[in-house]
Write an enzyme that holds these catalytic residues in place. Structure first.
Site, PDB file in Angstrom:
ATOM      1  CG  ASP A  26      -2.055   0.890   0.963  1.00 37.63           C
ATOM      2  OD1 ASP A  26      -2.197   1.724   0.130  1.00 37.63           O
ATOM      3  OD2 ASP A  26      -2.894   1.199   2.099  1.00 37.63           O
ATOM      4  CG  HIS A  58      -1.030   2.290  -8.858  1.00 40.12           C
ATOM      5  ND1 HIS A  58      -1.374   1.038  -7.802  1.00 40.12           N
ATOM      6  CD2 HIS A  58      -1.878   2.960  -9.206  1.00 40.12           C
ATOM      7  CE1 HIS A  58      -1.701   2.322  -6.833  1.00 40.12           C
ATOM      8  NE2 HIS A  58      -3.269   3.008  -8.225  1.00 40.12           N
ATOM      9  CG  LEU A  74       9.176 -17.210  -2.772  1.00 37.94           C
ATOM     10  CD1 LEU A  74       9.342 -17.542  -1.532  1.00 37.94           C
ATOM     11  CD2 LEU A  74       9.875 -15.747  -4.036  1.00 37.94           C
TER      12      LEU A  74
HETATM   13  C1  IPE Z   1      -5.490  -2.736   0.125  1.00 40.38           C
HETATM   14  O1  IPE Z   1      -5.043  -1.374  -0.141  1.00 40.38           O
HETATM   15  C2  IPE Z   1      -5.196  -3.907  -0.947  1.00 40.38           C
HETATM   16  C3  IPE Z   1      -4.417  -3.575  -2.205  1.00 40.38           C
HETATM   17  C4  IPE Z   1      -3.415  -3.358  -1.414  1.00 40.38           C
HETATM   18  C5  IPE Z   1      -4.027  -3.855  -3.106  1.00 40.38           C
HETATM   19  P1  IPE Z   1      -6.508  -0.723  -0.224  1.00 40.38           P
HETATM   20  O2  IPE Z   1      -5.631   1.212  -0.941  1.00 40.38           O
HETATM   21  O3  IPE Z   1      -7.242  -0.673  -1.170  1.00 40.38           O
HETATM   22  O4  IPE Z   1      -6.806  -0.239   0.628  1.00 40.38           O
HETATM   23  P2  IPE Z   1      -7.565   0.451   1.877  1.00 40.38           P
HETATM   24  O5  IPE Z   1      -9.038   1.367   1.095  1.00 40.38           O
HETATM   25  O6  IPE Z   1      -6.914   2.111   2.284  1.00 40.38           O
HETATM   26  O7  IPE Z   1      -8.342   0.305   2.871  1.00 40.38           O
HETATM   27  C1  IPE Z   2      -1.972   0.322  -3.206  1.00 41.66           C
HETATM   28  O1  IPE Z   2      -1.906   1.884  -3.678  1.00 41.66           O
HETATM   29  C2  IPE Z   2      -2.225  -0.648  -4.564  1.00 41.66           C
HETATM   30  C3  IPE Z   2      -3.194  -0.822  -4.921  1.00 41.66           C
HETATM   31  C4  IPE Z   2      -4.275  -0.961  -3.911  1.00 41.66           C
HETATM   32  C5  IPE Z   2      -3.746  -1.134  -6.219  1.00 41.66           C
HETATM   33  P1  IPE Z   2      -2.768   2.313  -3.127  1.00 41.66           P
HETATM   34  O2  IPE Z   2      -3.071   3.130  -4.519  1.00 41.66           O
HETATM   35  O3  IPE Z   2      -4.313   2.425  -2.076  1.00 41.66           O
HETATM   36  O4  IPE Z   2      -1.979   4.022  -2.515  1.00 41.66           O
HETATM   37  P2  IPE Z   2      -2.447   4.643  -1.751  1.00 41.66           P
HETATM   38  O5  IPE Z   2      -3.097   4.026  -0.257  1.00 41.66           O
HETATM   39  O6  IPE Z   2      -3.313   5.993  -2.564  1.00 41.66           O
HETATM   40  O7  IPE Z   2      -1.426   5.366  -1.342  1.00 41.66           O
HETATM   41 MG    MG Z   3      -4.089   2.449  -0.343  1.00 42.75          MG
END
Ligand code: IPE
Ligand code: IPE
Ligand code: MG
Length: 244
Positions: free
Chosen positions: A24, A41, A135
């Site tokens: 995240d 991303h 792995l």
């Molecule tokens: C969790 O992250 C999902 C992934 C890392 C793929 P999110 O950014 O979607 O989670 P929330 O919305 O903050 O809970």
């Molecule tokens: C996690 O990064 C990746 C996915 C959920 C696909 P985010 O896109 O949630 O990044 P933040 O949390 O908005 O910084």
């Molecule tokens: Mg996020």
């Protein structure tokens, strides 16, 4: 700092067998640099290779990464499209090397609603690497923990499993992670303190590590720092001490 070998790696005996990561913070990493979220991303795919390497070096056998949740469809369409494109690119770019390194890929989640060409790539990647054993890499993509448990309940009922035969072992058999040990260690980058529907059943006794580092900045050194933290934990599983 406890349990460090001379080269800075955590001692092998205290290494989790299964590590699961919530990758995240990509969006915020990009925003901080004045870049579009998709640039975050994309950056968040560049460190995957060194995290895999770090796991192999440390002796982790199973790694599960959260790439896209069932809830992430609610993001703006442009971001969802962009994410799918990036995932396809990362498979194209990394698959041959992963295969050479002996990585066995498994997909946790569903391919319904996923673009045809990405679906094909996922199936191809799983098929190509199915006999590898160095792995085990699970990619949670279009995955949700509650949906996984619901699907297991439905399959158990559909197959007419008798009530006496339904226990934790039975349920495990119906999860995407069937045949694998539960995650010992869940790492969440990006600073949020929640599970976001990740591995809800399997996480029952996982140790949890949350760091404010955004995912694109999480490198092998950060992984080893996390593993050192794990090595110091006392896992009691409800007992008075770890040794029973
Ligand atoms: C969790 O992250 C999902 C992934 C890392 C793929 P999110 O950014 O979607 O989670 P929330 O919305 O903050 O809970
Ligand atoms: C996690 O990064 C990746 C996915 C959920 C696909 P985010 O896109 O949630 O990044 P933040 O949390 O908005 O910084
Ligand atoms: Mg996020």
């Amino acid at each position: 700092m406890a349990n460090l070998t001379a080269n800075g790696k955590p001692e092998l005996e205290r290494i989790p067998q299964h590590v699961a990561i919530i990758m995240d913070g990509n969006g915020r990493w990009a925003q901080q640099r004045g870049l579009p979220r998709l640039a975050g991303h994309r950056a968040g795919t560049n460190n995957i290779r060194q995290i895999l390497e770090g796991c192999v070096e440390a002796g982790v056998r199973y790694l599960t990464i959260y790439a896209f949740s069932t809830e992430n469809w609610q993001r703006p369409q442009q971001e969802v499209f962009g994410l799918m494109r990036i995932l396809e690119d990362v498979i194209q770019r990394e698959l041959d090397e992963m295969h050479r390194q002996g990585v066995c890929l498994r997909h946790l989640g569903w391919l319904d609603g996923v673009d045809e060409s990405l679906s094909r790539q996922v199936v191809r990647a799983v098929e190509l690497t199915r006999n590898n054993t160095r792995l085990f890499l699970n990619v949670a993509f279009n995955y949700g923990g509650r949906a996984e448990i619901l699907a297991a309940i439905k399959a158990i009922i559909r197959e007419g499993v008798s009530i006496e035969d339904i226990n934790e072992v039975t349920v495990n058999k119906y999860l995407f992670t069937h045949g694998q040990p539960d995650p010992d260690f869940i790492i969440r980058t990006g600073g949020e303190q929640r599970l976001s529907n990740y591995l809800l059943w399997q996480a029952a006794y996982a140790e949890i590590y949350m760091t404010s580092i955004y995912w694109p900045d999480f490198d092998k050194a950060e992984l080893f720092t996390a593993l050192q933290d794990y090595a110091r934990r006392d896992r009691r599983f409800g007992r008075v001490n770890a040794n029973g």
